[in-house]
Design a protein around this motif. Structure first.
Motif, PDB file in Angstrom:
ATOM      1  N   GLY A 158     -16.281   6.365  -0.775  1.00  0.00           N
ATOM      2  CA  GLY A 158     -15.823   7.578  -0.112  1.00  0.00           C
ATOM      3  C   GLY A 158     -14.343   7.569   0.207  1.00  0.00           C
ATOM      4  O   GLY A 158     -13.842   8.467   0.894  1.00  0.00           O
ATOM      5  N   LEU A 159     -13.622   6.559  -0.300  1.00  0.00           N
ATOM      6  CA  LEU A 159     -12.181   6.490  -0.056  1.00  0.00           C
ATOM      7  C   LEU A 159     -11.477   7.649  -0.747  1.00  0.00           C
ATOM      8  O   LEU A 159     -11.748   7.946  -1.916  1.00  0.00           O
ATOM      9  CB  LEU A 159     -11.625   5.162  -0.577  1.00  0.00           C
ATOM     10  N   HIS A 160     -10.579   8.308  -0.031  1.00  0.00           N
ATOM     11  CA  HIS A 160      -9.793   9.399  -0.618  1.00  0.00           C
ATOM     12  C   HIS A 160      -9.002   8.847  -1.802  1.00  0.00           C
ATOM     13  O   HIS A 160      -8.404   7.770  -1.721  1.00  0.00           O
ATOM     14  CB  HIS A 160      -8.849   9.975   0.435  1.00  0.00           C
ATOM     15  N   GLU A 161      -9.000   9.595  -2.905  1.00  0.00           N
ATOM     16  CA  GLU A 161      -8.345   9.103  -4.123  1.00  0.00           C
ATOM     17  C   GLU A 161      -6.859   8.829  -3.922  1.00  0.00           C
ATOM     18  O   GLU A 161      -6.276   7.991  -4.624  1.00  0.00           O
ATOM     19  CB  GLU A 161      -8.544  10.101  -5.266  1.00  0.00           C
ATOM     20  N   ALA A 162      -6.248   9.488  -2.948  1.00  0.00           N
ATOM     21  CA  ALA A 162      -4.821   9.264  -2.687  1.00  0.00           C
ATOM     22  C   ALA A 162      -4.550   7.855  -2.164  1.00  0.00           C
ATOM     23  O   ALA A 162      -3.415   7.370  -2.237  1.00  0.00           O
ATOM     24  CB  ALA A 162      -4.301  10.291  -1.686  1.00  0.00           C
ATOM     25  N   LEU A 163      -5.600   7.190  -1.644  1.00  0.00           N
ATOM     26  CA  LEU A 163      -5.428   5.850  -1.076  1.00  0.00           C
ATOM     27  C   LEU A 163      -5.839   4.741  -2.038  1.00  0.00           C
ATOM     28  O   LEU A 163      -5.765   3.560  -1.684  1.00  0.00           O
ATOM     29  CB  LEU A 163      -6.231   5.719   0.225  1.00  0.00           C
ATOM     30  N   SER A 164      -6.272   5.100  -3.228  1.00  0.00           N
ATOM     31  CA  SER A 164      -6.671   4.085  -4.206  1.00  0.00           C
ATOM     32  C   SER A 164      -5.506   3.137  -4.474  1.00  0.00           C
ATOM     33  O   SER A 164      -4.372   3.570  -4.690  1.00  0.00           O
ATOM     34  CB  SER A 164      -7.107   4.763  -5.506  1.00  0.00           C
ATOM     35  N   VAL A 222       0.834  -1.203   0.000  1.00  0.00           N
ATOM     36  CA  VAL A 222       0.000   0.000   0.000  1.00  0.00           C
ATOM     37  C   VAL A 222       0.870   1.255   0.000  1.00  0.00           C
ATOM     38  O   VAL A 222       0.593   2.220  -0.721  1.00  0.00           O
ATOM     39  CB  VAL A 222      -0.967  -0.001   1.205  1.00  0.00           C
ATOM     40  N   GLU A 223       1.928   1.241   0.785  1.00  0.00           N
ATOM     41  CA  GLU A 223       2.842   2.390   0.796  1.00  0.00           C
ATOM     42  C   GLU A 223       3.483   2.583  -0.577  1.00  0.00           C
ATOM     43  O   GLU A 223       3.626   3.719  -1.058  1.00  0.00           O
ATOM     44  CB  GLU A 223       3.911   2.186   1.867  1.00  0.00           C
ATOM     45  N   ALA A 224       3.859   1.480  -1.215  1.00  0.00           N
ATOM     46  CA  ALA A 224       4.491   1.578  -2.534  1.00  0.00           C
ATOM     47  C   ALA A 224       3.516   2.097  -3.583  1.00  0.00           C
ATOM     48  O   ALA A 224       3.879   2.912  -4.442  1.00  0.00           O
ATOM     49  CB  ALA A 224       5.028   0.207  -2.948  1.00  0.00           C
ATOM     50  N   ASN A 225       2.266   1.656  -3.518  1.00  0.00           N
ATOM     51  CA  ASN A 225       1.268   2.064  -4.511  1.00  0.00           C
ATOM     52  C   ASN A 225       0.790   3.493  -4.328  1.00  0.00           C
ATOM     53  O   ASN A 225       0.416   4.155  -5.303  1.00  0.00           O
ATOM     54  CB  ASN A 225       0.065   1.117  -4.463  1.00  0.00           C
ATOM     55  N   THR A 226       0.778   3.972  -3.090  1.00  0.00           N
ATOM     56  CA  THR A 226       0.262   5.318  -2.821  1.00  0.00           C
ATOM     57  C   THR A 226       1.360   6.364  -2.685  1.00  0.00           C
ATOM     58  O   THR A 226       1.075   7.564  -2.718  1.00  0.00           O
ATOM     59  CB  THR A 226      -0.570   5.327  -1.525  1.00  0.00           C
ATOM     60  N   ALA A 227       2.609   5.903  -2.513  1.00  0.00           N
ATOM     61  CA  ALA A 227       3.741   6.808  -2.260  1.00  0.00           C
ATOM     62  C   ALA A 227       3.512   7.622  -0.985  1.00  0.00           C
ATOM     63  O   ALA A 227       3.947   8.770  -0.873  1.00  0.00           O
ATOM     64  CB  ALA A 227       3.984   7.732  -3.452  1.00  0.00           C
ATOM     65  N   LEU A 228       2.822   7.014  -0.024  1.00  0.00           N
ATOM     66  CA  LEU A 228       2.569   7.644   1.271  1.00  0.00           C
ATOM     67  C   LEU A 228       3.125   6.759   2.377  1.00  0.00           C
ATOM     68  O   LEU A 228       3.273   5.546   2.206  1.00  0.00           O
ATOM     69  CB  LEU A 228       1.063   7.842   1.490  1.00  0.00           C
ATOM     70  N   SER A 229       3.395   7.369   3.526  1.00  0.00           N
ATOM     71  CA  SER A 229       3.860   6.596   4.670  1.00  0.00           C
ATOM     72  C   SER A 229       2.671   5.940   5.368  1.00  0.00           C
ATOM     73  O   SER A 229       1.512   6.335   5.169  1.00  0.00           O
ATOM     74  CB  SER A 229       4.589   7.502   5.663  1.00  0.00           C
ATOM     75  N   GLN A 230       2.972   4.948   6.193  1.00  0.00           N
ATOM     76  CA  GLN A 230       1.910   4.281   6.952  1.00  0.00           C
ATOM     77  C   GLN A 230       1.147   5.292   7.806  1.00  0.00           C
ATOM     78  O   GLN A 230      -0.085   5.244   7.876  1.00  0.00           O
ATOM     79  CB  GLN A 230       2.513   3.190   7.831  1.00  0.00           C
ATOM     80  N   LYS A 231       1.855   6.199   8.437  1.00  0.00           N
ATOM     81  CA  LYS A 231       1.212   7.212   9.276  1.00  0.00           C
ATOM     82  C   LYS A 231       0.265   8.078   8.456  1.00  0.00           C
ATOM     83  O   LYS A 231      -0.869   8.352   8.881  1.00  0.00           O
ATOM     84  CB  LYS A 231       2.271   8.084   9.947  1.00  0.00           C
ATOM     85  N   GLU A 232       0.703   8.501   7.275  1.00  0.00           N
ATOM     86  CA  GLU A 232      -0.145   9.343   6.421  1.00  0.00           C
ATOM     87  C   GLU A 232      -1.384   8.586   5.959  1.00  0.00           C
ATOM     88  O   GLU A 232      -2.497   9.137   5.927  1.00  0.00           O
ATOM     89  CB  GLU A 232       0.660   9.822   5.211  1.00  0.00           C
ATOM     90  N   ILE A 233      -1.211   7.321   5.616  1.00  0.00           N
ATOM     91  CA  ILE A 233      -2.337   6.506   5.155  1.00  0.00           C
ATOM     92  C   ILE A 233      -3.370   6.346   6.268  1.00  0.00           C
ATOM     93  O   ILE A 233      -4.579   6.485   6.038  1.00  0.00           O
ATOM     94  CB  ILE A 233      -1.844   5.125   4.671  1.00  0.00           C
ATOM     95  N   ILE A 234      -2.898   6.070   7.476  1.00  0.00           N
ATOM     96  CA  ILE A 234      -3.808   5.910   8.615  1.00  0.00           C
ATOM     97  C   ILE A 234      -4.566   7.207   8.882  1.00  0.00           C
ATOM     98  O   ILE A 234      -5.782   7.197   9.117  1.00  0.00           O
ATOM     99  CB  ILE A 234      -3.034   5.464   9.871  1.00  0.00           C
ATOM    100  N   GLU A 235      -3.865   8.325   8.835  1.00  0.00           N
ATOM    101  CA  GLU A 235      -4.508   9.619   9.087  1.00  0.00           C
ATOM    102  C   GLU A 235      -5.601   9.898   8.058  1.00  0.00           C
ATOM    103  O   GLU A 235      -6.700  10.348   8.401  1.00  0.00           O
ATOM    104  CB  GLU A 235      -3.461  10.734   9.066  1.00  0.00           C
ATOM    105  N   ILE A 236      -5.305   9.631   6.789  1.00  0.00           N
ATOM    106  CA  ILE A 236      -6.292   9.888   5.736  1.00  0.00           C
ATOM    107  C   ILE A 236      -7.458   8.909   5.843  1.00  0.00           C
ATOM    108  O   ILE A 236      -8.632   9.297   5.771  1.00  0.00           O
ATOM    109  CB  ILE A 236      -5.637   9.788   4.340  1.00  0.00           C
ATOM    110  N   HIS A 237      -7.136   7.629   6.030  1.00  0.00           N
ATOM    111  CA  HIS A 237      -8.180   6.599   6.078  1.00  0.00           C
ATOM    112  C   HIS A 237      -9.127   6.812   7.254  1.00  0.00           C
ATOM    113  O   HIS A 237     -10.348   6.645   7.122  1.00  0.00           O
ATOM    114  CB  HIS A 237      -7.534   5.215   6.164  1.00  0.00           C
TER     115      HIS A 237
END
Length: 228
Positions: A146-152, A110-125
């Protein structure tokens, strides 16, 4: 053979799905909210012989106890019943779902696909409000829009043969919750101790299409101590 009916002043088409089931689909432009409102109207109408109502993204299946002999008669019965229902009587619920993100199984992907850190993903999700679009695949599995497009994130190339009950995942542009242990291909980012399917309860699934879901991060200890 098709038969038209009106639900919430919108035209729908009905046709046979099987000898004991009909499918109804809205004509013209429509939204997922139209599907959910129609579902609640049908649910509250007390239609004779109707044993299950299964909403999807573009249609609703109506399952009857016995054989439906005439489409026209069945639709007339449905139309008569729903005229007595006031859509304004129905409210959607917002369900808070605790999630231990430490139990995520696919953080690396998920981090590789979104280019986000685990912390950022959790905050957005965990900051979003999601709509229960439909349930399917297994009893109580929640498809949440309703998932933020950054987490697709694409589903896994090689699905797992076993995913724990309560797993929270991302599949494409949706997030979802596995109500039961099962195989699956969604990217798992956490797990909730909350139960969404209980065969001994009536109804066995308490949440309904159209309801809202919010995720709240919890610790491993809180997960262990959680009681529904």
């Amino acid at each position: 053979m098709l038969k038209s009916l009106l639900i919430n002043e919108k035209e729908w088409e009905a046709f046979f799905l099987s000898e004991q089931a009909l499918t109804i689909s809205p004509k013209g432009k429509f939204s997922l909210n139209d599907i959910h409102q129609a579902f609640r109207v049908l649910e509250g109408a007390g239609i004779t012989g109707l044993v299950d109502i299964i909403p999807a993204y573009e249609s609703i299946a109506l399952i009857f106890e016995g054989i439906v002999h005439e489409l026209s008669d069945a639709v007339d019965e449905i139309q008569k019943a729903i005229k007595q229902v006031d859509i304004n009587e129905f409210e959607t619920n917002t369900i808070e779902v605790p999630v231990c993100y430490k139990f995520g199984l696919d953080w690396e992907e998920v981090e590789a696909n979104t280019a986000l850190s685990q912390k950022e993903i959790i905050e957005i999700h965990s900051s979003g409000t999601y709509t229960v679009s439909m349930m399917g695949f297994q009893p109580g599995f929640l498809y949440l829009s309703g998932l933020h497009e950054a987490l697709s994130c694409p589903r896994k190339t090689n699905p797992r043969t076993k995913i724990p009950a309560g797993s929270v995942g991302i599949g494409g542009s949706q997030t979802g919750i596995y109500a039961m242990e099962s195989p699956g291909g969604w990217q798992i980012i956490g797990r909730t101790p909350k139960h969404f399917f209980d065969v001994l309860s009536n109804p066995p699934i308490q949440i309904r299409p159209g309801d809202r879901v919010r995720f709240t991060p919890i610790t491993e200890q809180q997960f262990t101590e959680w009681e529904d």
